[in-house]
Design an enzyme around this catalytic site. Structure first.
Site, PDB file in Angstrom:
ATOM      1  N   ASP A 110      27.740 -34.949 -25.029  1.00 28.83           N
ATOM      2  CA  ASP A 110      26.974 -35.371 -23.859  1.00 28.83           C
ATOM      3  C   ASP A 110      25.510 -35.564 -24.256  1.00 28.83           C
ATOM      4  OD1 ASP A 110      27.102 -32.462 -24.228  1.00 28.83           O
ATOM      5  OD2 ASP A 110      25.855 -32.329 -22.441  1.00 28.83           O
ATOM      6  N   ASN A 166      22.974 -27.718 -28.339  1.00 28.92           N
ATOM      7  CA  ASN A 166      23.412 -26.532 -29.087  1.00 28.92           C
ATOM      8  C   ASN A 166      24.619 -26.797 -29.984  1.00 28.92           C
ATOM      9  OD1 ASN A 166      21.391 -24.891 -28.029  1.00 28.92           O
ATOM     10  ND2 ASN A 166      22.634 -24.264 -26.281  1.00 28.92           N
ATOM     11  N   ASN A 185      27.683 -23.294 -28.551  1.00 29.88           N
ATOM     12  CA  ASN A 185      26.630 -22.909 -29.496  1.00 29.88           C
ATOM     13  C   ASN A 185      27.177 -22.335 -30.799  1.00 29.88           C
ATOM     14  OD1 ASN A 185      27.468 -20.454 -28.556  1.00 29.88           O
ATOM     15  ND2 ASN A 185      25.517 -19.841 -27.665  1.00 29.88           N
ATOM     16  N   HIS A 192      29.231 -31.233 -19.694  1.00 36.71           N
ATOM     17  CA  HIS A 192      29.061 -30.747 -21.067  1.00 36.71           C
ATOM     18  C   HIS A 192      30.343 -30.924 -21.877  1.00 36.71           C
ATOM     19  CE1 HIS A 192      26.015 -29.050 -23.527  1.00 36.71           C
ATOM     20  NE2 HIS A 192      26.380 -27.780 -23.521  1.00 36.71           N
TER      21      HIS A 192
END
Length: 199
Positions: free
Chosen positions: A104, A125, A79, A21
């Site tokens: 990603d 997100n 997020n 991520h």
């Protein structure tokens, strides 16, 4: 001189540093290393920031053709990335059309890159937060393929699990290629970068 904001999307802290991520952070770090310029944490910015310039000779170059580049690694979690991005855009007076987000992408196999402008957030997100905070999705994206999780592994667990040690060198190569793509996009245009790097 145009100012560009290059946003590496990721999560802060050592727990997440080597996860899939965080490939956006890896690419931002690669660009800063090329510029030989440090990241700092300006007060109130909610991000690590590196200011440099890009010329045809590469990051950190000087000359009449230099483009100003601000590299950003939000210190918010993924997020809430948009808050840091919007704050940087306001501070540096950058329009969304001069923003490049590196993230990603589950829907691309590892080793694939795709550059695009605009579009949805595809469940990401970080992109969703950026779209919300900027009031538009019309910014550039460098989509870094990480592939789908094997078997029945939950995608959230997959993206937040460490990159296997056997693949770390390959990820470094891909991060360098993604950094090349960012430079090409800024120095030329989207179509040139897509022709050269989209796979």
């Amino acid at each position: 001189m145009t100012t560009w904001l290059v946003v590496g999307l990721g999560n802060p802290g050592p727990t997440y540093a080597s996860t899939r991520h965080n490939v956006g952070f890896m690419v931002a770090d690669e660009l800063a290393a090329r510029a030989r310029a440090p990241f700092t944490a300006p007060r109130g910015m909610r991000a690590d920031v590196c200011e440099t310039r890009l010329t045809a000779a590469g990051m950190g170059g000087v000359g009449a053709d230099a483009e100003r580049v601000v590299l950003l690694k939000p210190r918010t979690f993924m997020n809430a990335s948009g808050a840091a991005v919007a704050k940087a855009c306001a501070f540096f007076k950058i329009e969304p059309a001069q923003v490049i987000a590196i993230h990603d992408e589950l829907d691309l196999d590892f080793g694939q890159l795709r550059l695009k402008s605009g579009g949805g957030d595809n469940g990401h997100n970080g992109l969703r937060s950026m779209r919300s905070s900027l009031g538009t999705g019309d910014f550039f994206r460098v989509r870094f393929g990480i592939g789908r999780p094997p078997g029945r592994q939950d995608p959230a667990d997959y993206v937040l699990s460490p990159i296997p040690s056997a693949l770390r060198a390959d990820y470094a190569v891909e991060a360098s290629r993604a950094a090349d793509a960012v430079e090409c996009l800024i120095n030329h245009d989207l179509a040139t970068a897509q022709n050269r790097f989209n796979s």
